[in-house]
Scaffold this motif. Structure first.
Motif, PDB file in Angstrom:
ATOM      1  N   ASP A 190      54.816   5.497  56.179  1.00 40.16           N
ATOM      2  CA  ASP A 190      54.756   4.187  55.536  1.00 40.16           C
ATOM      3  C   ASP A 190      55.488   4.252  54.199  1.00 40.16           C
ATOM      4  OD1 ASP A 190      53.210   3.148  57.597  1.00 40.16           O
ATOM      5  OD2 ASP A 190      51.349   3.817  56.663  1.00 40.16           O
ATOM      6  N   LYS A 191      56.171   3.177  53.872  1.00 41.03           N
ATOM      7  CA  LYS A 191      56.979   3.157  52.658  1.00 41.03           C
ATOM      8  C   LYS A 191      56.917   1.767  52.034  1.00 41.03           C
ATOM      9  CE  LYS A 191      61.627   4.486  51.100  1.00 41.03           C
ATOM     10  NZ  LYS A 191      62.983   4.919  51.562  1.00 41.03           N
ATOM     11  N   PRO A 192      55.786   1.424  51.396  1.00 37.48           N
ATOM     12  CA  PRO A 192      55.673   0.096  50.777  1.00 37.48           C
ATOM     13  C   PRO A 192      56.858  -0.185  49.851  1.00 37.48           C
ATOM     14  CG  PRO A 192      53.582   1.245  50.710  1.00 37.48           C
ATOM     15  CD  PRO A 192      54.594   2.250  51.161  1.00 37.48           C
ATOM     16  N   SER A 193      57.453  -1.353  50.025  1.00 38.43           N
ATOM     17  CA  SER A 193      58.680  -1.685  49.301  1.00 38.43           C
ATOM     18  C   SER A 193      58.466  -2.903  48.410  1.00 38.43           C
ATOM     19  CB  SER A 193      59.815  -1.981  50.288  1.00 38.43           C
ATOM     20  OG  SER A 193      60.008  -0.899  51.171  1.00 38.43           O
ATOM     21  N   PRO A 194      58.612  -2.763  47.108  1.00 41.08           N
ATOM     22  CA  PRO A 194      58.398  -3.905  46.215  1.00 41.08           C
ATOM     23  C   PRO A 194      59.470  -4.966  46.378  1.00 41.08           C
ATOM     24  CG  PRO A 194      59.286  -2.043  44.997  1.00 41.08           C
ATOM     25  CD  PRO A 194      58.995  -1.539  46.377  1.00 41.08           C
TER      26      PRO A 194
END
Length: 261
Positions: A190-194
């Motif tokens: 997972d790579k939450p992206s702003p």
């Protein structure tokens, strides 16, 4: 309804950067590629050419292909010294094999993953390597669920709108193995992206309206957007900052046997 089989490739500004997510996408996966001086390396879905240029800066002989002629023209203006051409990754063939094929943020746009794997296999010399990162299973699950629920509540069909190919790690590794590769590295993370800019999640929704809201009446759009924001906010907004719940596959493989022999 838009064409679900288009092969919209790796313009770094297209996904998720189309919503201005990150300044230099793909730099991390280059460390897995480890380009070396003199190697011939092909960037599949090169988009604006930034990563192709990074590969060339290592001393490798870098080339790039992308389906979008507009992206190719921008890349050639930015990097006139690079060999960047318009081509379909499903059909690409070359007479001189490459030492490596690289791809970032492009393969989830191409549903015919088997055709792409075959193109990569044929583009590589024996023992050549394939390194890629793209969206995987679970990508944007919270956001797309909120969109589907809001659409259904307003009388629109919820199914059949997602334009991406989003395999699990097992599905994609298995595909590569059946295509004649030995998988040497595989990671699903997972790579939450702003999301940057004042528009927040609405800017992203507008960017992908042709896929998710192509049949929505203008009178319903604002109400649907509000419903999506309300449903997604508990999971995707923190202290006024919206994040995309992105999920990525990062994979490396080596060309071995020809599966068609």
């Amino acid at each position: 309804m838009p064409n679900r089989h288009l092969t919209f490739q790796g313009d770094a500004g297209a996904y998720p950067g189309k919503a201005d997510v990150t300044a230099r996408p793909g730099i991390e996966v280059l460390s897995l590629l480890q380009p070396r001086p003199g190697e011939r390396i092909l960037d599949f879905g090169c988009g604006n050419g930034d990563l192709t240029a990074e590969i060339a800066a290592s001393g490798a002989l870098a080339a790039g292909i992308d389906l979008s002629e507009e992206s190719v023209m921008r890349a050639k203006r930015k990097y006139p010294e690079l060999d960047i051409r318009a081509a379909d990754a499903r059909l690409y063939r070359t007479e001189i094999p490459y030492d490596a094929v690289f791809s970032n943020a492009a393969l989830h746009w191409i549903p015919d993953a088997a055709a792409v794997a075959r193109s990569v296999w044929l583009a590589l010399r024996e023992g050549g390597r394939f390194v890629a990162e793209f969206a995987g299973s679970g990508n944007l699950a919270a956001l797309t669920s909120a969109m589907e629920e809001a659409l259904e509540a307003h009388g629109y069909a919820r199914a059949g709108r997602t334009p991406w190919y989003l395999p699990t790690i097992g599905e994609y590794a298995g595909l590569l193995e059946r295509s004649g590769f030995r998988v040497t590295f595989a990671q699903h993370f997972d790579k939450p992206s702003p999301l940057k800019g004042a528009a927040g999640i609405r800017g992203w929704l507008d960017s992908f309206a042709e896929y998710f809201f192509y049949d929505v009446a203008p009178a319903d759009k604002e109400s649907i957007y509000r419903a999506i924001e309300s449903k997604a906010k508990p999971r995707l907004e923190r202290d006024g900052q919206w994040f995309l719940d992105t999920s990525r596959l990062r994979i490396a493989a080596v060309k071995e046997r020809d599966p068609e022999q």
